[in-house]
Structures are given as structure tokens and as C-alpha cells.
Design a protein around this motif. Structure first.
Motif, PDB file in Angstrom:
ATOM      1  N   UNK A  97       0.854  -1.185   0.000  1.00 28.26           N
ATOM      2  CA  UNK A  97       0.000   0.000   0.000  1.00 28.26           C
ATOM      3  C   UNK A  97       0.893   1.239   0.000  1.00 28.26           C
ATOM      4  N   UNK A  98       0.595   2.185  -0.895  1.00 25.35           N
ATOM      5  CA  UNK A  98       1.364   3.426  -0.943  1.00 25.35           C
ATOM      6  C   UNK A  98       0.406   4.581  -0.676  1.00 25.35           C
ATOM      7  N   UNK A  99       0.770   5.400   0.312  1.00 25.16           N
ATOM      8  CA  UNK A  99      -0.083   6.506   0.740  1.00 25.16           C
ATOM      9  C   UNK A  99       0.348   7.787   0.036  1.00 25.16           C
ATOM     10  N   UNK A 100      -0.568   8.384  -0.710  1.00 25.78           N
ATOM     11  CA  UNK A 100      -0.312   9.656  -1.379  1.00 25.78           C
ATOM     12  C   UNK A 100      -0.900  10.786  -0.549  1.00 25.78           C
ATOM     13  N   UNK A 101      -0.326  11.969  -0.692  1.00 26.19           N
ATOM     14  CA  UNK A 101      -0.752  13.092   0.136  1.00 26.19           C
ATOM     15  C   UNK A 101      -0.986  14.331  -0.708  1.00 26.19           C
ATOM     16  N   UNK A 102      -1.937  15.131  -0.307  1.00 30.25           N
ATOM     17  CA  UNK A 102      -2.147  16.442  -0.908  1.00 30.25           C
ATOM     18  C   UNK A 102      -1.079  17.399  -0.385  1.00 30.25           C
ATOM     19  N   UNK A 103      -0.543  18.213  -1.277  1.00 26.19           N
ATOM     20  CA  UNK A 103       0.397  19.241  -0.846  1.00 26.19           C
ATOM     21  C   UNK A 103       1.798  18.741  -0.547  1.00 26.19           C
ATOM     22  N   UNK A 104       2.103  17.499  -0.925  1.00 24.26           N
ATOM     23  CA  UNK A 104       3.453  16.951  -0.748  1.00 24.26           C
ATOM     24  C   UNK A 104       3.879  16.268  -2.046  1.00 24.26           C
ATOM     25  N   UNK A 105       5.187  16.204  -2.339  1.00 26.86           N
ATOM     26  CA  UNK A 105       5.638  15.443  -3.505  1.00 26.86           C
ATOM     27  C   UNK A 105       5.392  13.951  -3.282  1.00 26.86           C
ATOM     28  N   UNK A 106       4.845  13.276  -4.266  1.00 29.93           N
ATOM     29  CA  UNK A 106       4.567  11.844  -4.162  1.00 29.93           C
ATOM     30  C   UNK A 106       5.456  10.986  -5.059  1.00 29.93           C
ATOM     31  N   UNK A 107       6.312  11.627  -5.853  1.00 31.38           N
ATOM     32  CA  UNK A 107       7.103  10.890  -6.844  1.00 31.38           C
ATOM     33  C   UNK A 107       7.973   9.806  -6.220  1.00 31.38           C
ATOM     34  N   UNK A 108       8.696  10.143  -5.148  1.00 27.65           N
ATOM     35  CA  UNK A 108       9.624   9.194  -4.549  1.00 27.65           C
ATOM     36  C   UNK A 108       8.931   7.970  -4.005  1.00 27.65           C
ATOM     37  N   UNK A 109       7.859   8.164  -3.246  1.00 23.71           N
ATOM     38  CA  UNK A 109       7.164   7.014  -2.660  1.00 23.71           C
ATOM     39  C   UNK A 109       6.505   6.148  -3.734  1.00 23.71           C
TER      40      UNK A 109
END
Length: 270
Positions: free
Chosen positions: A1-13
Motif C-alpha cells: 500500500x502506498x499513501x499519497x498526500x495532498x500538498x506533498x511530492x509523491x514521486x519518490x514514494x
């Protein structure tokens, strides 16, 4: 499971999650949640309702954008994907959905320690509540470097759980170092015996590991960071420690250091 966030870079995760999927031929669940954060002061009646409606519409659109970002990053890299999202507080929603996965990939803690609970996961709270291992990915990281992995050993249930949770990654690592930091009046000979036991257990599972118990005593977080730099560790594996005070998790020094911005990934279990 990968958690994405609003207002943060998500590329690395996302990249690390895709690499895990490739290494283990795994299914990936993308997850995100957000709540509308109303302003402290606004008009009553119709203008207020219009502002609330606009706020919720913006949240829904941003969650759709995150789904598109997730699906694009996973294209041709995993056997199956699933997307889960909700209008909810992110940490609370992920805790409730964690039953569906083996490991959760998240971003590092917010710089300055300030996380927006309406739009972003707080890894401090998540690791203490979720019951699954957390792989914390720094913003600067875009790959899971398993050439050298450091196991930060402490003779506790949390550390034992972390090493067991990390075993699939350790099997695929090139070099593994098991380290215990002797604090205060601790017995170094006993610590050496403990890390030898851990290394022997790992060997029985196909993982060759070296051991270190530094003679120098002092702050455990600082020493672990120094040793990680010396061995070129791309990942640190550790138990997560803390206690709850007024519904807020107060983390130990090592755990806090591993969750906050860094240049290497951390796998934490509680």
C-alpha cells in the motif's frame, strides 16, 4: 500500500512502491484521503454554504488527480493495482484500510514537524497505530537502495517485529549490518551476544549479516546515523517506540529521527 498526500511530492514514494512491486511481483494499493478544512471565520447562510461546497469540490478533484498520478506511476510495473480514497482524515483512513496490505509506503514527516491532519498522513501517529510495517521514503529518494541495510537492534518486541517484517527485503539486500547501541550503564558483552543471535537467526533465513556494538556510548540516534553513513546504508530497520499522552504519540529519539527528513529510507514496526 502506498499513501499519497495532498500538498506533498509523491514521486519518490510512488517510485519505491513500483520497485517493490517489481521485486516481489506484488499487487499495489494506492490510498489517499483528505478532509475539507474550513476557514476559522466566514459568513453565515448561503455564502458560507457556497464556500463549503467549493472546498469539498476541490478536495474531490485533488483526490481524482492523485488517483491519476498513482495509476500512471504503476503502469506496466505491477500485476494489479487498486485505488482507495475517502473524504476523511488521512491517518485515520489508512489505519482502517491497513488490513489489506503487507507494508505501507509513506513519505517522511513534515519538515518542521508540522503536518496538516486534513490532507497529509502523520507518520508519527500512523506507525504507532497501524500494526503494519511502515516504509518511510524521504522526499529526496527515488529508489530503494538495498546494497547496504542497517538493522538498529534493541532487545524489544518492536525490534524483533521489525526484523521479521523486513525479512523479505533483507533477503534481497547485498550487505546487512546489525548494530546495537549500548546506552548509559548497559553491558556491552551482553549486547554483543544479542547481535550475534540476531545475525545467526538471519543466516538461518538466508541472510548474511555482520555485527557491530560500538564501544563509544552516547546518544543512540546520533550513533546510528554515523554508522549508517559509514556503511552506506540505504535503509535502516528499527522498532518504533513511544507512548501516548493526551491522544498524541510522543516518540523516542531514534524513532523521531528516522521519521523526520533524512537521506535514506527507514522501515519501522511497532
Amino acid at each position: 500500500m502506498v499513501a499519497l498526500a495532498l500538498g506533498q511530492p509523491n514521486d519518490g514514494r510512488l517510485e519505491v512502491a513500483a520497485q517493490l512491486a517489481e521485486k516481489f511481483e506484488a499487487r499495489v494499493i494506492g490510498i489517499a484521503a483528505a478532509e475539507f478544512s474550513p476557514p476559522l471565520y466566514f459568513s453565515e447562510g448561503e455564502p458560507a454554504q457556497r464556500l463549503i461546497d467549493q472546498g469539498w469540490a476541490a478536495v474531490k478533484n485533488r483526490l481524482k488527480d492523485l488517483e491519476s498520478e498513482f495509476r500512471a506511476a504503476m503502469q506496466n510495473r505491477t500485476i494489479e493495482v487498486e485505488w482507495r480514497c475517502a473524504e476523511d482524515f488521512p491517518t485515520r483512513f489508512i489505519v482502517r484500510q491497513a488490513r489489506a496490505c503487507d507494508i505501507i509506503v509513506v513519505g517522511e514527516g513534515a519538515r518542521g514537524g508540522l503536518t496538516d491532519p486534513f490532507a497529509q498522513v502523520n507518520p508519527n501517529d500512523l506507525v504507532m497505530q497501524v500494526g503494519s510495517p511502515l516504509l518511510v521514503i524521504p522526499v529526496t529518494c527515488n529508489w530503494l537502495d538495498l546494497r547496504s541495510v542497517l538493522v538498529a537492534w534493541k532487545d524489544t518486541a518492536e525490534a524483533r517485529r521489525a526484523v521479521s517484517d523486513a525479512l523479505p527485503l533483507l533477503v534481497k539486500s547485498t550487505e546487512v549490518t546489525v548494530v546495537e547501541i549500548v546506552e548509559d550503564e548497559g553491558d556491552r558483552a551482553a549486547a554483543l551476544s544479542r547481535v550475534e543471535d540476531v545475525a545467526a537467526w538471519l543466516l538461518r533465513h538466508g541472510v548474511r549479516a555482520s555485527q557491530q556494538v560500538p564501544e563509544q556510548r552516547g546518544d543512540a540516534a546520533t550513533q546510528l546515523e554515523r554508522i549508517a553513513a559509514e556503511v552506506g546504508a540505504g535503509v535502516i530497520i528499527a522498532g518504533a517506540y513511544g507512548h501516548s499522552r493526551l491522544s498524541e504519540w510522543i516518540l523516542g529519539g531514534v524513532t523521531r529521527r528516522l521519521i523526520t527528513p533524512s537521506n535514506r529510507c527507514s522501515l519501522l514496526s511497532h
